[in-house]
Design a protein around this motif. Structure first.
Motif: not given
Length: 383
Positions: A7-15, A27-39
């Motif tokens: 399990v990777l530490p923290g709450r990383p995102s994947v681009l 990551l906070e990329p602009e102009g791409v769809p974002v999927h909420d993975g909380r929980g």
């Protein structure tokens, strides 16, 4: 995020870009769809290390997050197309396939009832040429059958020990993996001694002794236990009772899961014996890979991998170790270097599930979204 090993530490995102993972982090990329993975938990696409495919089964697999399948015996006529598809990053509704193609077995031997004809090994067969021909027709690895006398009420002929040795040697000369169908402990240990790279069933007739475990550990061979095959329908019943699963089953999957194995009240505790062997092998550090042998004995592509993971946890693997057995471990063992991990440069085969299967392995059933080659998978059942 479970990357296939930890399990990777923290709450990383994947681009993801063009079907591949290009960055992991805050990551906070602009102009791409974002999927909420909380929980939820993000996993690599799952790999089933023992299947037999048929029309529609690879779509069934993908709808349950199994993005790659390793076929342990199958019609080589489909392998050229499978090889082309698995190189593509285009949108698809099927799992990717690696296959042994035609296995190495004798006339009248296991498997019976295949729907295609294939060459079988005779007493005078040149096994070097036989293995060469299997690879030429598309086999990614070689699968051999060493199972004389099974089943007991209808003894089947099998390869001889000398033929097993010769097959493994011919396979290694061509730098391919040699895996074996063996179910009985004595023959199982012999096959490991002969140099097999893996055995695609756990022995279920007897529990391995200390000397047997030492032989296996020293050999470096992998094990695909296929505990689902010897649970006598218990896993199928569990799946059919779970709305997290049933809502996404095809008619074919429902039909197969509903098949009751024949009643054998005097049969030994095959699942208990095989699970005890998995516990011993795992404790010794033997590589364990998750595989179902679908569609054998009320198992199906895709969903039955969930029950196999649960069997592995009951046999002593932690939930994270069981997930590794269905992601990073088979990718490394079978040299599938573009998948099996959530890592930069890897193919974007990803599964998002509710909850945390690294603590509760049954959470892997609660799939929220599947991505294959970076494309969201339509989970609508088809037949």
């Amino acid at each position: 995020m479970f990357d296939g090993r930890r399990v990777l530490p923290g709450r990383p995102s994947v681009l993801v870009t063009d079907g591949r993972i290009v960055a992991i982090g805050n990551l906070e990329p602009e102009g791409v769809p974002v999927h909420d993975g909380r929980g939820r938990t993000l996993l690599p696409g799952l790999i089933d290390s023992h299947v037999h495919t048929f029309e529609g089964s690879r779509a069934d697999a993908l709808r349950f997050g199994v993005t790659t399948e390793l076929e342990m015996f199958g019609d080589p006529a489909k392998l050229a197309d499978a090889r082309r598809r698995r190189k593509s990053l285009q949108q698809t509704r099927e799992s990717d396939l690696w296959s042994a193609g035609n296995g190495v077995t004798v006339p009248g031997g296991h498997p019976l009832g295949t729907d295609w004809e294939f060459p079988r090994v005779q007493p005078d067969t040149d096994l070097d040429a036989y293995v060469r021909d299997r690879i030429a027709e598309g086999s990614d690895f070689i699968k051999l059958v060493y199972e004389p006398g099974n089943p007991p009420d209808r003894p089947l002929p099998s390869l001889t020990a000398e033929q097993v040795r010769a097959t493994i040697a011919a396979t290694h000369r061509r730098r391919r993996l040699a895996v074996a169908h063996v179910e009985k402990l004595r023959l199982w240990v012999d096959t490991v001694r002969f140099g097999a790279d893996g055995i695609v069933h756990a022995p279920y007739d007897a529990v391995a002794g200390d000397a047997d475990v030492v032989v296996l550990k020293r050999s470096g061979a992998l094990v695909v236990p296929t505990l689902s095959v010897v649970d006598w329908g218990a896993g199928a019943k569990s799946l059919l009772a779970d709305p997290r699963v049933t809502d996404w089953l095809s008619g074919t999957q429902t039909y197969l899961l509903d098949q009751e194995p024949p009643d054998r009240p005097d049969r030994p505790d095959f699942l208990g014996i095989a699970s005890a062997n998995v516990r011993r092998f795992h404790a010794a550090g033997v590589p364990i890979l998750a595989g179902t042998d679908a569609p054998v004995r009320a198992n199906v592509s895709g969903a039955s991998l969930f029950t196999e993971l649960e069997h592995l946890v009951r046999a002593g693997l932690s939930p994270s170790e069981a997930l590794t057995a269905a992601t990073a471990a088979p990718a490394e063992a079978f040299r599938l270097l573009d998948r099996g991990r959530v890592a930069v440069g890897r193919r974007a085969d990803l599964v998002l599930v509710d909850g945390d299967p690294t603590h509760d392995i049954t959470a892997v059933r609660a799939i929220r979204t599947i991505w294959k080659n970076g494309h969201a998978v339509d989970r609508t059942p088809t037949d």
